[in-house]
Design an enzyme around this catalytic site. Structure first.
Site, PDB file in Angstrom:
ATOM      1  N   SER A 161       0.848  -1.186   0.000  1.00 62.73           N
ATOM      2  CA  SER A 161       0.000   0.000   0.000  1.00 62.73           C
ATOM      3  C   SER A 161       0.885   1.237   0.000  1.00 62.73           C
ATOM      4  O   SER A 161       2.080   1.165   0.335  1.00 62.73           O
ATOM      5  CB  SER A 161      -0.879  -0.006   1.265  1.00 62.73           C
ATOM      6  OG  SER A 161      -1.522   1.233   1.468  1.00 62.73           O
ATOM      7  N   TYR A 174      -2.145  -0.957  10.505  1.00 62.91           N
ATOM      8  CA  TYR A 174      -2.114  -1.246   9.065  1.00 62.91           C
ATOM      9  C   TYR A 174      -0.791  -0.790   8.467  1.00 62.91           C
ATOM     10  O   TYR A 174      -0.158  -1.528   7.703  1.00 62.91           O
ATOM     11  CB  TYR A 174      -3.285  -0.539   8.379  1.00 62.91           C
ATOM     12  CG  TYR A 174      -3.386  -0.826   6.904  1.00 62.91           C
ATOM     13  CD1 TYR A 174      -3.941  -2.018   6.441  1.00 62.91           C
ATOM     14  CD2 TYR A 174      -2.949   0.102   5.958  1.00 62.91           C
ATOM     15  CE1 TYR A 174      -4.048  -2.279   5.084  1.00 62.91           C
ATOM     16  CE2 TYR A 174      -3.048  -0.153   4.608  1.00 62.91           C
ATOM     17  CZ  TYR A 174      -3.600  -1.340   4.173  1.00 62.91           C
ATOM     18  OH  TYR A 174      -3.698  -1.597   2.826  1.00 62.91           O
ATOM     19  N   LYS A 178       2.090  -3.177   6.657  1.00 58.83           N
ATOM     20  CA  LYS A 178       2.492  -2.995   5.264  1.00 58.83           C
ATOM     21  C   LYS A 178       3.965  -2.587   5.135  1.00 58.83           C
ATOM     22  O   LYS A 178       4.642  -2.988   4.181  1.00 58.83           O
ATOM     23  CB  LYS A 178       1.586  -1.956   4.594  1.00 58.83           C
ATOM     24  CG  LYS A 178       0.147  -2.430   4.404  1.00 58.83           C
ATOM     25  CD  LYS A 178       0.059  -3.634   3.482  1.00 58.83           C
ATOM     26  CE  LYS A 178      -1.380  -3.981   3.151  1.00 58.83           C
ATOM     27  NZ  LYS A 178      -1.502  -5.030   2.127  1.00 58.83           N
TER      28      LYS A 178
END
Length: 251
Positions: A161, A174, A178
């Site tokens: 991402s 998150y 990532k």
């Protein structure tokens, strides 16, 4: 092969269901995790349309059944939680038995935490994000890669991402997962023979359920998964050994 039977029975399949098909279908064999929604669902449609064999997994049994009804053999779909190492191990064994070593592994499955400041996020939620987004990718690699190494060919694409290369407030778990994917992929790529490749891939900003959870109604201003997949799938198919270790993003 008897050790595979409990997994197959639990997932409504029989050993050998697709054995006769894997050699008849042209194109590549593509593994897609998180195939039931968003980018995974859209990529499934596009790879199948282009004549490739899709073997996917997702957590929703009802959505997996819907995919089975939509795509006939040699395409195949299984209910698997990638955060559960033993489930991934059993799934990979079944797939390699029926389809052989995959040509392309798309580690796409991911979840995001509910928007909140780091110290307000429940430890269990933080762990779940890491278990799916980072450890789940490692499990998929752990059990599919040995067959690919025997053939000395294949590509692993770890979806990441923009938040794997930058950061924002209220999505710390998150971002952590990532960023971890990026580092893991860079190291993993150095362990492969020159005939194979592992890359991290930032797909860009797409209007998915995950984006909607962060952006709300403004997510609708971004490209949808189907339009994205029509451009992304040819890009993914072109990845090869020359790109090993690259941190790629959708053009």
């Amino acid at each position: 092969m008897r050790h595979l039977q409990p997994f197959l029975i639990a997932h409504g399949r029989r050993l050998g269901d697709n054995d006769a098909y894997s050699k008849k279908m042209p194109g590549k064999t593509v593994i897609i995790t998180g195939c039931t929604h968003g980018l995974g669902r859209a990529m499934t449609r596009e790879f199948a349309r282009l004549g490739h064999v899709v073997v996917g997994c997702g957590r929703s049994r009802s959505e997996i059944e819907a995919l089975r009804g939509q795509y006939a053999a040699p395409h195949e779909f299984y209910s698997v939680d990638v955060s559960m190492d033993e489930e991934v191990k059993s799934w990979a064994s079944v797939v390699i038995t029926s389809h052989g070593a995959p040509d392309l592994v798309l580690n796409n499955a991911a979840i995001i935490n509910s928007n909140a400041r780091l110290w307000e996020i429940d430890p269990g939620e933080f762990s779940r994000v890491v278990d799916v987004n980072l450890k789940g990718r490692a499990s998929v690699i752990r059990y599919f890669l040995p067959a690919m190494l025997k053939r000395r060919s294949g590509v692993v694409v770890n979806f990441t991402s923009a938040w794997g290369r930058s950061a924002d407030a209220e999505v710390a778990p998150y971002c952590a997962s990532k960023w971890g994917v990026e580092g893991m992929t860079l190291a993993f790529a150095q362990e492969l023979p020159s005939t194979m490749a592992a890359v991290s891939f930032n797909p860009g900003i797409i209007n998915t359920r995950m984006l909607q959870s962060c952006f709300g109604v403004s997510a609708a201003t971004y490209i949808g998964p189907e339009d994205w997949a029509r451009k992304a799938v040819p890009f993914l198919l072109d990845i090869g050994p020359a790109q090993n270790g690259r941190q790629l993003e959708m053009p």
